[in-house]
Structure formats: structure tokens, C-alpha cells
Design a protein around this motif. Structure first.
Motif, PDB file in Angstrom:
ATOM      1  N   ARG A   1       8.388 -12.372  -0.364  1.00 48.47           N
ATOM      2  CA  ARG A   1       8.415 -12.773  -1.835  1.00 48.47           C
ATOM      3  C   ARG A   1       7.296 -12.760  -2.468  1.00 48.47           C
ATOM      4  O   ARG A   1       6.268 -13.628  -2.400  1.00 48.47           O
ATOM      5  CB  ARG A   1       9.094 -14.214  -1.941  1.00 48.47           C
ATOM      6  N   VAL A   2       6.853 -11.475  -3.115  1.00 46.93           N
ATOM      7  CA  VAL A   2       5.415 -11.199  -3.531  1.00 46.93           C
ATOM      8  C   VAL A   2       5.752 -11.003  -5.239  1.00 46.93           C
ATOM      9  O   VAL A   2       6.764 -10.230  -5.645  1.00 46.93           O
ATOM     10  CB  VAL A   2       4.503 -10.251  -3.142  1.00 46.93           C
ATOM     11  N   ILE A   3       5.213 -11.614  -6.099  1.00 44.07           N
ATOM     12  CA  ILE A   3       5.675 -11.478  -7.270  1.00 44.07           C
ATOM     13  C   ILE A   3       4.549 -10.656  -8.168  1.00 44.07           C
ATOM     14  O   ILE A   3       3.282 -11.138  -8.216  1.00 44.07           O
ATOM     15  CB  ILE A   3       5.388 -13.095  -8.121  1.00 44.07           C
ATOM     16  N   THR A   4       4.844  -9.456  -8.605  1.00 40.20           N
ATOM     17  CA  THR A   4       4.082  -8.317  -9.003  1.00 40.20           C
ATOM     18  C   THR A   4       4.610  -8.227 -10.730  1.00 40.20           C
ATOM     19  O   THR A   4       5.537  -8.688 -11.131  1.00 40.20           O
ATOM     20  CB  THR A   4       4.278  -7.171  -8.316  1.00 40.20           C
ATOM     21  N   PRO A   5       3.913  -7.548 -11.350  1.00 43.14           N
ATOM     22  CA  PRO A   5       4.307  -7.568 -12.748  1.00 43.14           C
ATOM     23  C   PRO A   5       5.438  -6.611 -12.941  1.00 43.14           C
ATOM     24  O   PRO A   5       6.359  -6.699 -14.069  1.00 43.14           O
ATOM     25  CB  PRO A   5       3.178  -6.400 -13.153  1.00 43.14           C
ATOM     26  N   GLU A   6       6.111  -6.000 -11.798  1.00 42.80           N
ATOM     27  CA  GLU A   6       7.494  -5.212 -11.820  1.00 42.80           C
ATOM     28  C   GLU A   6       8.509  -6.282 -11.283  1.00 42.80           C
ATOM     29  O   GLU A   6       9.656  -5.849 -11.318  1.00 42.80           O
ATOM     30  CB  GLU A   6       7.173  -4.122 -11.025  1.00 42.80           C
ATOM     31  N   GLY A   7       8.182  -7.220 -10.797  1.00 41.13           N
ATOM     32  CA  GLY A   7       9.185  -8.229 -10.373  1.00 41.13           C
ATOM     33  C   GLY A   7       8.751  -8.708  -8.926  1.00 41.13           C
ATOM     34  O   GLY A   7       7.696  -8.652  -8.342  1.00 41.13           O
ATOM     35  N   THR A   8       9.829  -9.548  -8.370  1.00 40.44           N
ATOM     36  CA  THR A   8       9.456  -9.976  -6.920  1.00 40.44           C
ATOM     37  C   THR A   8      10.051  -9.175  -5.892  1.00 40.44           C
ATOM     38  O   THR A   8      11.016  -8.867  -6.220  1.00 40.44           O
ATOM     39  CB  THR A   8      10.174 -11.396  -6.803  1.00 40.44           C
ATOM     40  N   ARG A   9       9.300  -9.016  -4.789  1.00 40.01           N
ATOM     41  CA  ARG A   9       9.833  -7.995  -3.963  1.00 40.01           C
ATOM     42  C   ARG A   9       8.944  -8.601  -2.515  1.00 40.01           C
ATOM     43  O   ARG A   9       7.851  -8.881  -2.485  1.00 40.01           O
ATOM     44  CB  ARG A   9       9.587  -6.524  -4.281  1.00 40.01           C
ATOM     45  N   ALA A  10       9.596  -7.978  -1.387  1.00 41.35           N
ATOM     46  CA  ALA A  10       8.948  -8.045  -0.131  1.00 41.35           C
ATOM     47  C   ALA A  10       7.494  -7.079  -0.154  1.00 41.35           C
ATOM     48  O   ALA A  10       8.054  -5.741  -0.552  1.00 41.35           O
ATOM     49  CB  ALA A  10       9.657  -7.802   0.844  1.00 41.35           C
TER      50      ALA A  10
ATOM     51  N   ASP B   1       6.779  -3.257   5.024  1.00 40.35           N
ATOM     52  CA  ASP B   1       6.711  -2.919   6.612  1.00 40.35           C
ATOM     53  C   ASP B   1       5.459  -1.610   6.796  1.00 40.35           C
ATOM     54  O   ASP B   1       5.628  -1.172   7.760  1.00 40.35           O
ATOM     55  CB  ASP B   1       7.902  -2.308   7.264  1.00 40.35           C
ATOM     56  N   ALA B   2       4.971  -1.678   5.681  1.00 35.89           N
ATOM     57  CA  ALA B   2       3.634  -0.457   5.949  1.00 35.89           C
ATOM     58  C   ALA B   2       2.605  -0.876   6.971  1.00 35.89           C
ATOM     59  O   ALA B   2       2.379  -2.066   7.376  1.00 35.89           O
ATOM     60  CB  ALA B   2       2.673  -0.525   4.481  1.00 35.89           C
ATOM     61  N   GLU B   3       2.295   0.057   7.643  1.00 36.61           N
ATOM     62  CA  GLU B   3       1.301   0.063   8.749  1.00 36.61           C
ATOM     63  C   GLU B   3       0.186  -0.616   8.413  1.00 36.61           C
ATOM     64  O   GLU B   3      -0.492  -0.295   7.081  1.00 36.61           O
ATOM     65  CB  GLU B   3       0.826   1.401   9.379  1.00 36.61           C
ATOM     66  N   VAL B   4      -0.433  -1.584   8.854  1.00 37.58           N
ATOM     67  CA  VAL B   4      -1.660  -2.143   8.811  1.00 37.58           C
ATOM     68  C   VAL B   4      -2.727  -1.228   9.350  1.00 37.58           C
ATOM     69  O   VAL B   4      -3.150  -0.745   9.996  1.00 37.58           O
ATOM     70  CB  VAL B   4      -1.709  -3.512   9.606  1.00 37.58           C
ATOM     71  N   PRO B   5      -3.667  -0.937   8.154  1.00 35.74           N
ATOM     72  CA  PRO B   5      -4.962   0.072   8.393  1.00 35.74           C
ATOM     73  C   PRO B   5      -5.687  -0.505   9.415  1.00 35.74           C
ATOM     74  O   PRO B   5      -5.735  -1.810   9.596  1.00 35.74           O
ATOM     75  CB  PRO B   5      -5.751   0.000   7.180  1.00 35.74           C
ATOM     76  N   ALA B   6      -6.321   0.236  10.333  1.00 31.30           N
ATOM     77  CA  ALA B   6      -7.215   0.020  11.422  1.00 31.30           C
ATOM     78  C   ALA B   6      -8.476  -0.879  10.699  1.00 31.30           C
ATOM     79  O   ALA B   6      -8.937  -0.654   9.737  1.00 31.30           O
ATOM     80  CB  ALA B   6      -7.756   1.293  12.017  1.00 31.30           C
ATOM     81  N   GLY B   7      -8.623  -1.812  11.514  1.00 34.57           N
ATOM     82  CA  GLY B   7      -9.650  -2.884  11.162  1.00 34.57           C
ATOM     83  C   GLY B   7      -9.176  -3.998  10.267  1.00 34.57           C
ATOM     84  O   GLY B   7     -10.164  -4.922  10.228  1.00 34.57           O
ATOM     85  N   ALA B   8      -8.116  -3.687   9.690  1.00 37.26           N
ATOM     86  CA  ALA B   8      -7.821  -4.996   8.637  1.00 37.26           C
ATOM     87  C   ALA B   8      -7.177  -6.101   9.629  1.00 37.26           C
ATOM     88  O   ALA B   8      -6.201  -5.988  10.504  1.00 37.26           O
ATOM     89  CB  ALA B   8      -6.817  -4.317   7.895  1.00 37.26           C
ATOM     90  N   ARG B   9      -7.188  -7.140   8.928  1.00 32.59           N
ATOM     91  CA  ARG B   9      -6.399  -8.360   9.468  1.00 32.59           C
ATOM     92  C   ARG B   9      -5.229  -8.572   8.616  1.00 32.59           C
ATOM     93  O   ARG B   9      -5.128  -8.783   7.528  1.00 32.59           O
ATOM     94  CB  ARG B   9      -7.540  -9.621   9.207  1.00 32.59           C
ATOM     95  N   LEU B  10      -3.933  -8.736   9.447  1.00 34.51           N
ATOM     96  CA  LEU B  10      -2.912  -9.308   8.846  1.00 34.51           C
ATOM     97  C   LEU B  10      -2.525 -10.667   8.875  1.00 34.51           C
ATOM     98  O   LEU B  10      -2.792 -11.391   9.901  1.00 34.51           O
ATOM     99  CB  LEU B  10      -1.626  -8.595   9.757  1.00 34.51           C
ATOM    100  N   GLU B  11      -2.350 -11.183   7.701  1.00 33.50           N
ATOM    101  CA  GLU B  11      -1.846 -12.562   7.404  1.00 33.50           C
ATOM    102  C   GLU B  11      -0.311 -12.478   6.846  1.00 33.50           C
ATOM    103  O   GLU B  11      -0.344 -11.978   5.525  1.00 33.50           O
ATOM    104  CB  GLU B  11      -2.775 -13.204   6.516  1.00 33.50           C
TER     105      GLU B  11
END
Length: 444
Positions: free
Chosen positions: A11-20, A37-47
């Protein structure tokens, strides 16, 4: 872009609405809002925060930090900690209750020097408009203040006198000349002087001493001045719903007016204030439940633009049991989001409404283009909350310097689980990081 963090939630609230979504952050800025479910870029930390809701960090444009000069009331260290704990990532400091007040460039620099090492969140500053400082308004604007505050009735501190109508016109004409913004404590001094004044602990007597007519008349006069001078004006802490038709008509006519209200007017009522409980005292005052209902209608239809705290603390000893002499101000920096969310959900609103009122609209009011929304190019400022969780307000757990609160003992919905400033976690379930806030200056 070199993405270093991906913040993921269902649940992320963006200007276009709430979405995963997965929010990609690069160098403190939102690089992209990606599919969940986008792939996490190399070297990035996932929270991954699971089902907690990610909101844009809140923007509170009405905070009395009182530092320097009255730091025993509050201070940049404690105020910004409280803000971070409550999901606020940007605040604008009011020009009064500090010594000196922010009424010259020299005074602004003093305040900035005090704030610089203490700010846990981003901090900007309002200037002040006094009877004798019209010459200082343009220099303050050029130095980066976001606009100017004035009072139309006594402010409560001698070093910040109010403007009469002639002085208001002179300041407004000057500010309109460079398209600045005047923010106004709108209570008419003549109506206040004519109202019955009784000392003592009865809240009904205090309420009678700050009648709605004082607000209504001051707002009507302000609208007339703004119309005549083509000036931009903002009504602070609206409490009288009777003024809404005036404001609505002025907006429809094209008068450049915006309006805020505050959590205490939208969640607390005169009927529930016990006699002697001056933690509920503020000016203008908390009014009746029927008045509150009308304020919510004004918020829903856009007559009221935003909801901000008017955090105005003092030491506990100034909250005497006498409503006439007690300091007027309510501390709510840390509690504004859950207080508003609790009432909003009860009335059928959702978190996208709360984001509009407490993040997007205040950012727009101040011209904070990098704040107020989760979209590419904005600062990676987030408040993460569990909207279904509840907690009971314990003053001992507040980060405010003086833990006097009108919300003590109330059970509220919405636990802030973490707060993020430019992609760095600054609050995590009550644990605060070292200060990393920046001092902001108006750029347009």
C-alpha cells in the motif's frame, strides 16, 4: 540513476492513488515508482514494510519551536524529534515566541544558526510582519523566508505586536509587490474586547471570551484587503465554521486566499473539555461538536485547504487552571497524524484524503516543490504507518520538551512505524537517528 534503496509495500499512496509498489531511491530522491514485484537493481538495498502504508512525509507549516530565547518551552532538537516520531519530515517555524522573533534578516540568521545542528527533519522559516518592519519584509523574502505572519489581535507576547487595518494594508501592499504570502491570525480585537472576560476554570467562560464573530469579522476584513490589493493571504487555524461561506465565496470570486485548520479543532470538542483543563486552551478556541462537523464539510469540499498542527507549547507551570491567564497553545506535533486519521476514518475518509490535507496541500502552500508526494523527482521523504493499529496516548512517551497534551489517555488509530528523510530512516518504532535535517529556503 544509481538506485541505492528500494522501499516496498502493498500500500503506497501516490498522486494516482493507493497501490502495491516499489519506490526506487537514488541519492535521496525518488527515482521511480515501480511495480510491486519489480526487480531490485544491483547494489540497492530492499526494505519491505509488508502491508504497512507508505505515505509521503507530512509537511507541517505551522510550528512554534521557540528557539532561541524560550527553549525551555520547546527547541529545535525536541520539536524535530517529535515531528520525526509523528511522520513529519518538513516543518516551517513560526516567527514568534522565540527571542528574537524572525522579523529581520539578522534575526533569521540567528535562528538558522541555532537550528542547523539540531534539526532531525527539514526546517524552513516564516518571517514576521510587525507595525514597524515594512522595510524588512523584502530583505527577509530575499533571504529565503516562505512568507510572513501577522496578528490582527494581541499575540500573547509583547515583542510581536498586532497590526491594525491600516498597518495590515501597508504590509500587504509591500508583500503583494513581490508576490509574497501573508499568513494571518484572524481574530478581530474589537470583538474580543467587547466579549465577556471572566477569570477562572470554566471552559464555557473562556469560549465566550473568544466568540466566532471575532474570527468572522477579521476574515471578512482580510478578504476585502486581499481583493483590493490583489494580495495572497492565508487564514491560520480556522476554528469558526461560520466563516466558511465567506471564504467559499471569496475563492469562487478569485480572491487569492487559502485556509488551514488544525487537529484540535477537528478532533476535540468544547463539550468534552473539563473545567480547569487548560491543556485544551488555544486561541481561537476549540468549539462545539456541531461547529466541528461543519469544519469537516469545509475540508471535504476544499474550502479548507490543509491541516497543520499549530504546535504551540509552553512549560507546564504556564498551564495554570485559570483559562484567562493560562498560556494558550496545544502541543500535537507527534500526534497530529493519528489524531486526524482516527477521526477521518470514523467519518468515512481514507488515507489519501489525509495525505492531501497534511502533506500535498501544505507543501503546495509553501511552494515546497520537492515535498508532498511520492513520485519521481521528489525528495524520498516517507511516513510508514500501520493504520489499523491503535495506541493510547501516554504523555511520558512524547518527544516534546514539555509533555502536556490535550490528547492524554485517548486511544488513536495509526501507529507510525518508521519515518524516512531523503531515503534515510530517521525514526524506527520510537528510536530516533542523529539529526540529518537541512535548513530550507524559499526558491521561488
Amino acid at each position: 540513476m544509481d538506485v541505492n534503496l528500494v522501499l516496498r509495500s502493498t500500500r503506497v499512496i501516490t498522486p494516482e492513488g493507493t497501490r502495491a509498489a516499489s519506490i526506487a531511491v537514488s541519492g535521496g530522491t525518488i527515482a521511480a515508482v515501480l511495480p510491486y514485484d519489480a526487480e531490485v537493481p544491483a547494489g540497492a538495498r530492499l526494505e519491505d514494510v509488508g502491508d504497512d502504508v507508505v505515505l509521503p512525509g507530512l509537511v507541517d507549516t505551522h510550528v512554534h519551536v521557540n528557539d532561541p530565547g524560550r527553549t525551555e518551552w520547546e527547541g529545535f532538537w525536541t520539536a524535530t524529534r517529535a515531528a520525526a516520531a509523528g511522520g513529519i519530515t518538513t516543518l516551517l517555524d513560526m516567527p514568534l515566541n522565540s527571542l528574537p522573533p524572525t522579523t529581520t534578516v539578522e534575526h533569521l540568521r540567528i535562528k538558522q544558526d541555532v537550528a542547523r545542528a539540531k534539526a532531525h527533519i527539514d526546517v524552513g522559516f516564516w518571517g514576521g510582519a510587525l507595525p514597524d518592519n515594512v522595510k524588512d519584509l523584502r530583505p527577509l523574502f530575499d533571504a529565503g523566508v516562505y512568507g510572513f505572519k501577522c496578528f490582527l489581535s494581541p499575540s500573547g507576547v509583547d515583542e510581536f505586536p498586532q497590526l491594525d487595518q491600516e498597518q495590515l494594508a501597508a504590509s500587504l501592499a509591500e508583500i503583494a509587490g513581490f508576490d509574497g504570502l501573508m499568513i494571518v491570525h484572524a481574530e478581530d480585537p474589537h470583538h474580543l474586547a467587547a466579549a465577556p472576560q471572566k477569570a477562572g476554570g470554566k471552559y464555557a467562560d473562556f469560549l465566550a471570551s473568544r466568540p466566532r464573530d471575532a474570527e468572522n469579522t477579521a476574515i471578512e476584513n482580510l478578504i476585502n484587503q486581499a481583493r483590493r490589493l490583489n494580495a495572497r493571504v492565508h487564514v491560520l487555524h480556522l476554528s469558526s465554521s461560520d466563516a466558511l461561506p465567506l471564504i467559499r465565496a471569496a475563492k469562487a470570486e478569485g480572491v487569492k486566499i487559502t485556509v488551514e485548520s488544525c487537529p484540535h479543532f477537528l478532533t476535540l470538542t468544547a463539550e468534552e473539555v473539563p473545567d480547569g483543563a487548560t491543556e485544551f486552551k488555544c486561541c481561537p478556541p476549540i468549539r462545539e461538536a456541531s461547529n466541528q462537523d461543519a469544519l469537516w464539510e469545509g475540508l471535504a469540499d476544499g474550502t479548507i485547504d490543509c491541516v497543520v498542527s499549530d504546535h504551540s507549547p509552553s512549560t507546564a507551570d504556564l498551564k495554570t487552571p485559570d483559562f484567562a491567564s493560562a498560556w494558550g497553545g496545544i502541543s500535537s506535533l507527534q500526534l497530529g497524524l493519528p489524531a486526524i486519521w482516527t477521526e477521518a476514518r470514523r467519518r468515512g475518509y481514507d488515507l489519501t484524503d489525509v495525505v492531501r490535507w497534511m502533506s500535498a496541500a501544505p507543501a503546495r502552500l509553501a511552494g515546497l516543490d520537492s515535498k508532498g508526494a511520492i513520485e519521481a523527482g521528489r525528495d524520498a521523504d516517507f511516513a510508514v504507518i500501520d493504520p489499523e493499529a491503535t495506541f493510547t496516548v501516554d504523555p511520558a512517551e512524547l518527544e516534546h520538551r514539555n509533555r502536556v497534551t490535550a490528547y492524554a489517555g485517548k486511544t488513536l488509530h495509526g501507529v507510525v512505524t518508521s519515518t524516512w528523510l531523503r531515503g534515510e530512516r530517521i525514526a524506527d518504532r520510537g528510536t530516533l537517528a542523529e539529526p540529518s535535517g537541512r535548513l530550507l529556503e524559499r526558491t521561488h
